[in-house]
Design a protein around this motif. Sequence first.
Motif, short mmCIF file in Angstrom:
data_model
loop_
_atom_site.label_atom_id
_atom_site.label_comp_id
_atom_site.label_asym_id
_atom_site.label_seq_id
_atom_site.Cartn_x
_atom_site.Cartn_y
_atom_site.Cartn_z
N GLY A 193 -4.83 -5.57 3.14
CA GLY A 193 -5.36 -6.19 1.94
C GLY A 193 -4.90 -5.56 0.65
N GLN A 194 -3.82 -4.79 0.71
CA GLN A 194 -3.29 -4.04 -0.43
C GLN A 194 -4.35 -3.07 -0.97
OE1 GLN A 194 -0.44 -6.34 -2.94
NE2 GLN A 194 -1.48 -5.45 -4.67
N ASP A 195 -5.16 -2.55 -0.05
CA ASP A 195 -6.25 -1.64 -0.40
C ASP A 195 -5.99 -0.28 0.22
OD1 ASP A 195 -9.02 -0.41 0.69
OD2 ASP A 195 -9.39 -1.46 -1.20
N PRO A 196 -5.99 0.81 -0.58
CA PRO A 196 -5.68 2.14 -0.03
C PRO A 196 -6.58 2.55 1.12
CG PRO A 196 -5.62 2.19 -2.42
CD PRO A 196 -6.16 0.84 -2.04
N GLY A 197 -7.87 2.25 1.03
CA GLY A 197 -8.78 2.61 2.11
C GLY A 197 -8.45 1.88 3.40
N SER A 256 4.51 -2.43 5.25
CA SER A 256 4.91 -3.11 4.03
C SER A 256 3.69 -3.38 3.17
CB SER A 256 5.63 -4.42 4.34
OG SER A 256 6.08 -5.05 3.15
N SER A 257 3.53 -2.59 2.11
CA SER A 257 2.40 -2.71 1.21
C SER A 257 2.77 -2.04 -0.10
CB SER A 257 1.16 -2.02 1.82
OG SER A 257 0.07 -2.04 0.93
N THR A 258 1.97 -2.29 -1.15
CA THR A 258 2.18 -1.57 -2.39
C THR A 258 1.38 -0.28 -2.42
OG1 THR A 258 0.39 -2.81 -3.47
CG2 THR A 258 2.64 -3.67 -3.69
N THR A 259 0.66 -0.02 -1.33
CA THR A 259 -0.07 1.24 -1.19
C THR A 259 0.26 1.84 0.16
OG1 THR A 259 -2.27 2.28 -1.20
CG2 THR A 259 -2.11 0.09 -0.23
N PHE A 260 0.29 3.16 0.25
CA PHE A 260 0.61 3.80 1.52
C PHE A 260 -0.22 5.08 1.65
CE2 PHE A 260 4.40 5.16 4.45
CZ PHE A 260 3.56 5.07 5.55
N SER A 261 -1.53 4.91 1.56
CA SER A 261 -2.43 6.07 1.66
C SER A 261 -2.47 6.65 3.05
CB SER A 261 -3.84 5.67 1.22
OG SER A 261 -4.33 4.60 2.02
N GLY A 262 -2.02 5.88 4.05
CA GLY A 262 -1.99 6.38 5.42
C GLY A 262 -0.77 7.23 5.73
N THR A 308 10.10 1.56 -1.09
CA THR A 308 9.79 1.41 -2.51
C THR A 308 8.65 2.32 -2.96
OG1 THR A 308 8.32 -0.44 -1.97
CG2 THR A 308 10.59 -0.97 -2.59
N LEU A 309 8.15 3.18 -2.06
CA LEU A 309 7.07 4.10 -2.40
C LEU A 309 7.52 5.53 -2.15
CD1 LEU A 309 4.13 2.14 -0.72
CD2 LEU A 309 4.57 2.34 -3.17
N PRO A 310 6.98 6.49 -2.88
CA PRO A 310 7.40 7.88 -2.75
C PRO A 310 7.30 8.43 -1.33
CG PRO A 310 6.08 7.62 -4.71
CD PRO A 310 6.00 6.31 -3.98
N SER A 311 6.35 7.92 -0.54
CA SER A 311 6.16 8.44 0.82
C SER A 311 7.35 8.18 1.74
CB SER A 311 4.89 7.83 1.44
OG SER A 311 3.75 8.22 0.71
N PHE A 312 8.24 7.26 1.35
CA PHE A 312 9.44 7.00 2.15
C PHE A 312 10.57 7.96 1.78
CE2 PHE A 312 7.25 2.96 2.69
CZ PHE A 312 7.47 2.69 4.02
N CYS A 313 10.32 8.87 0.88
CA CYS A 313 11.35 9.77 0.40
C CYS A 313 10.94 11.22 0.62
CB CYS A 313 11.60 9.53 -1.09
SG CYS A 313 12.06 7.83 -1.49
N GLY A 314 11.39 11.78 1.73
CA GLY A 314 11.11 13.20 1.98
C GLY A 314 10.45 13.52 3.29
N PRO A 315 9.34 12.83 3.67
CA PRO A 315 8.70 13.13 4.95
C PRO A 315 9.66 12.99 6.13
CG PRO A 315 7.25 11.82 3.59
CD PRO A 315 8.58 11.84 2.89
#
Length: 423
Positions: free
Chosen positions: A100-104, A126-132, A148-155
Amino acid sequence: MSRPIRTLAAVAAALALVSACNSASENGTGTGKPGQSGSGTTRGVTADSIKVGGIVSMTTSSGYSKKDTDLGAKARYLRANAEGGVNGRKIDYLGAEDDGQDPGKNNAAARKLVQQDKVFAVAPMSSTTFSGADFLEQEKVPTFGWGTLPSFCGPKYIYGFNGCLVPSPGGTINQTWPEGIATVLGGARGKSVAVIANDSDAGKFGIRTFQQGFASAGFTVSYAKASVPATAVPSDWSAYVKDIMAGNDGKAPDAVVSVMQTPSNIGLFTALKRAGYQGVLSDPTDYDPGLLAKEATKQALDGVHVLLQFEPFESTDPKMTQFKADIKAAAGGKDVPLNMHMLTGYMSADLFLSIAQKAGKDLTVESFQAAAQNFSDTGTLVGDRSLPKGQKDSFGCGALVVLKNGSYQVSVPFKCHEPIPFK
């Protein structure tokens, strides 16, 4: 279930089942280490199957949906299974959880897939949030999506299907968009560009990277703000239009680049056109024939150049022909309108499958990671791929298409550009 491809479980029930899971230590895998079950076997891997799930923003408050990402992934997994699977194992694709494009909900979906469903991998995400992301990285779950999110860069365990698109300093920036707009304008010298994004982490990263990229290509960046609310589409765009139109020393910029989703793009572009703007309009999301069903939407997006980081659907490349056939098969033999979300799911699954194949018959998280560290191939729908380079840099390829007379046309052909250092 006995079928290799399972249907999506009810989201409400899924969230209820994981509501008590509040710590990474309660990972539902017995006494084993992350990536293993209590018996010491690899989580999600049996003698004849590999369990995979997805996380996708299928429903959102704005009405924007990435639901077809799930269909794209299903299409790729179905073909893999029809061809015998991966080193003799079929892909047991559970379908995608709706965050639901919701971080929680994103975090809850990640925990459910690992703790309850015990998947080996998450592909697509695929989301605009990736709190998981932190949880999946800690649990050593190979995860694939649009970088497209920082979490895809480095881990170590998280991969962008076309590389890292929001790098940290020391990484590189994909120059497809600036070079493409320069081609449309007949060169960047003496030209100005305005860049606008949502007030979100993704939007701020987008402004930072594209501001550097357009400046490096030779443009004057006259306006660059992540100022549009991310959770609600403005009803009045006049203030944004006024700032953009006056940003170039009181003159309108030669191009307006929107790093936003479809509902916001429609509102902004409509307002700009009504204000008499005559320059180039561009965004990275509105390549979707389904958008052309409504006359108002078609008019708002007419003349807009859309950034693609894959071969356009109009391409005659045999791999695109295969993609179209796979989507049709996954849709039950029906011809369905193609969109970029399908490609996102498809190529996320494709990169996962390619690495898993290289990992060999003895599939573990360790063997998968070892294969990823020395992975490369060429000529895919996103260009040449290489890891671990792709966890720091983008694969550097793309194209532009323009909506004209009710249909999409290639305005800048698919090409790979040398990336620039990100500062």
